[in-house]
Design a protein around this motif. Structure first.
Motif, mmCIF file in Angstrom:
data_model
loop_
_atom_site.group_PDB
_atom_site.id
_atom_site.type_symbol
_atom_site.label_atom_id
_atom_site.label_comp_id
_atom_site.label_asym_id
_atom_site.label_seq_id
_atom_site.Cartn_x
_atom_site.Cartn_y
_atom_site.Cartn_z
ATOM 1 N N GLU A 232 -2.678 9.357 3.139
ATOM 2 C CA GLU A 232 -3.857 8.620 2.695
ATOM 3 C C GLU A 232 -3.547 7.129 2.592
ATOM 4 N N ALA A 233 -2.350 6.814 2.068
ATOM 5 C CA ALA A 233 -1.949 5.412 1.967
ATOM 6 C C ALA A 233 -1.794 4.791 3.357
ATOM 7 N N ASP B 116 4.542 6.512 -9.185
ATOM 8 C CA ASP B 116 3.491 7.502 -8.956
ATOM 9 C C ASP B 116 4.113 8.894 -8.898
ATOM 10 N N LEU C 206 0.814 -1.216 0.000
ATOM 11 C CA LEU C 206 0.000 0.000 0.000
ATOM 12 C C LEU C 206 0.850 1.269 0.000
ATOM 13 N N ASN C 207 2.165 1.134 0.197
ATOM 14 C CA ASN C 207 3.042 2.297 0.078
ATOM 15 C C ASN C 207 2.960 2.869 -1.332
ATOM 16 N N LEU C 208 3.252 4.145 -1.462
ATOM 17 C CA LEU C 208 3.196 4.787 -2.775
ATOM 18 C C LEU C 208 4.146 4.094 -3.744
ATOM 19 N N LYS D 73 -0.649 12.444 0.047
ATOM 20 C CA LYS D 73 -0.883 11.153 -0.601
ATOM 21 C C LYS D 73 -0.324 10.014 0.250
ATOM 22 N N GLU D 74 0.821 10.247 0.852
ATOM 23 C CA GLU D 74 1.440 9.235 1.711
ATOM 24 C C GLU D 74 0.573 8.947 2.935
ATOM 25 N N GLN E 74 -5.127 3.890 4.765
ATOM 26 C CA GLN E 74 -5.615 2.658 4.171
ATOM 27 C C GLN E 74 -4.904 1.458 4.800
#
Length: 371
Positions: free
Chosen positions: A218-219, A208, A202-204, A215-216, A222
């Motif tokens: 958000e990951a 990307d 799930l890491n960027l 964004k990091e 999750q």
């Protein structure tokens, strides 16, 4: 804005159905993730406490650790802040997986520092990760809430140990680079489907273009949702299924001499997941000789099964497989070879077989003991 509600955290992020609606998940408190660069929280919705963990790439242990600590009374309604600034970390109410300090009196739960050798205890010797540290100090509280019992209740203690063994210890071992098997031989196959691997993915992605802190984070939210949902599924499974099954298996072990004077045949009146318990209970109850066969009624066909007990929980080989001359045979051919009416089949490996009746299945087990 991204916010994870403890009543529907991964339903909101992943569109999955909720797995637990009581009482661990029955709140509307928010678990917010932020960094020094920005915050997802509203100025009018100030969290009661802040829990720090490191920024950058994440692993399963801190994602799960952050999720679990927010289930506790002490850190409910906390915000997760991701940073590596030691001065900032000093001001937080709790710090996980960063900071180089393990001090539960100050809620510091890092495991990377030199000299750290903390283990769970109770016979477990795997070095703890940040998730294992949080579980060691708060696991009983979380489990007690699910069972709606006091933390000193025997069932809470039993699940506290079982969940560590069956769920938490692997996360600790993988994060600390501990091999599952002590061998120099390469594995026969690759397994990248465990929870730690899935959270890691799930890491960027390096491809990307958006590698921003937003964004990091958000990951990471999750990752908390995925790890947390599986942890709570494990708690629920152990409370609703594992614990009742253990009691049934214990009773059937105690009654095994009523089935056969050898004490090596055990019967369940209906199917029970006995494999999860038999080895541990045999040791606990000092069973000797060990049980060779388990009989149970197959609910799908109202027929009886006889199953050979494996030599250990993680092995396929049986302590005493059904006789070689029976294996691969079915119906009348098998009944003739065994001299037992009503036989249905014996698996080619000898680990299981079937009969039309309980008496026939018992006769198969008794005959197999003598061959």
């Amino acid at each position: 804005m991204w916010a994870i509600t403890r009543g529907g955290f991964y339903r909101k992020l992943l569109n999955f159905p909720k797995t637990i609606s009581r009482p661990l998940m029955g709140t509307s408190n928010l678990i917010r993730v932020s960094s020094l660069a920005y915050s997802t929280g509203s100025p009018n919705d100030v969290p009661s406490k802040r829990v720090g963990t490191h920024s950058g790439s994440f692993h399963c242990d801190e994602a799960l650790g952050c999720f679990m600590i927010c289930l506790t009374n002490k850190f409910s309604n906390s915000e997760i802040v991701r940073t590596r600034d030691p001065k900032v970390l000093e001001g937080f109410d709790a710090v996980l997986d960063v900071g180089g300090v393990y001090d539960p009196s100050r809620d510091r739960y890092d495991h990377h520092q030199k000299g750290f050798e903390e283990v769970f205890g109770h016979g477990f010797n795997t070095k703890l990760s940040s998730a294992g540290l949080v579980y060691k100090h708060f696991g009983k509280e979380i489990i007690a809430k699910e069972l709606q019992l006091g933390e000193d209740h025997p069932d809470v203690q039993r699940l506290f140990l079982a969940i560590y063994k069956n769920f938490m210890e692997a996360i600790d071992a993988i994060d600390n680079g501990i091999n599952q098997v002590d061998t120099d031989k390469p594995p026969r196959y690759v397994n990248n489907t465990n929870l730690s691997s899935r959270v890691g993915r799930l890491n960027l992605d390096w491809m990307d273009h958006n590698q921003s802190p937003e964004k990091e984070n958000e990951a990471f939210q999750q990752a908390m949702a995925v790890a947390g949902s599986e942890f709570l599924d494990s708690v629920r499974f152990h409370a609703k299924s594992w614990l009742p099954a253990r009691s049934i298996v214990m009773e059937c072990i105690a009654d095994r001499y009523d089935t056969d004077p050898s004490g090596e045949i055990m019967v369940f009146k209906r199917f029970t997941p006995w494999k999860l318990h038999i080895f541990e209970l045999e040791e606990e109850m000092k069973v000797d000789p060990p049980i060779k066969y388990v009989l149970y009624e197959d609910d799908r066909g109202k027929r009886w099964r006889v199953q050979a007990v494996a030599i250990s929980p993680d092995r396929f080989e049986s302590r005493k497989p059904l006789p070689a001359q029976w294996r691969g045979l079915t119906d009348d051919e098998l009944s003739k070879e065994a001299g037992i009416p009503g036989c249905i089949f014996v698996h080619i490996s000898g680990f299981t077989g079937g009969n039309q009746t309980y008496e026939g299945a018992l006769a198969m087990a008794r005959t197999a003991l003598k061959i």
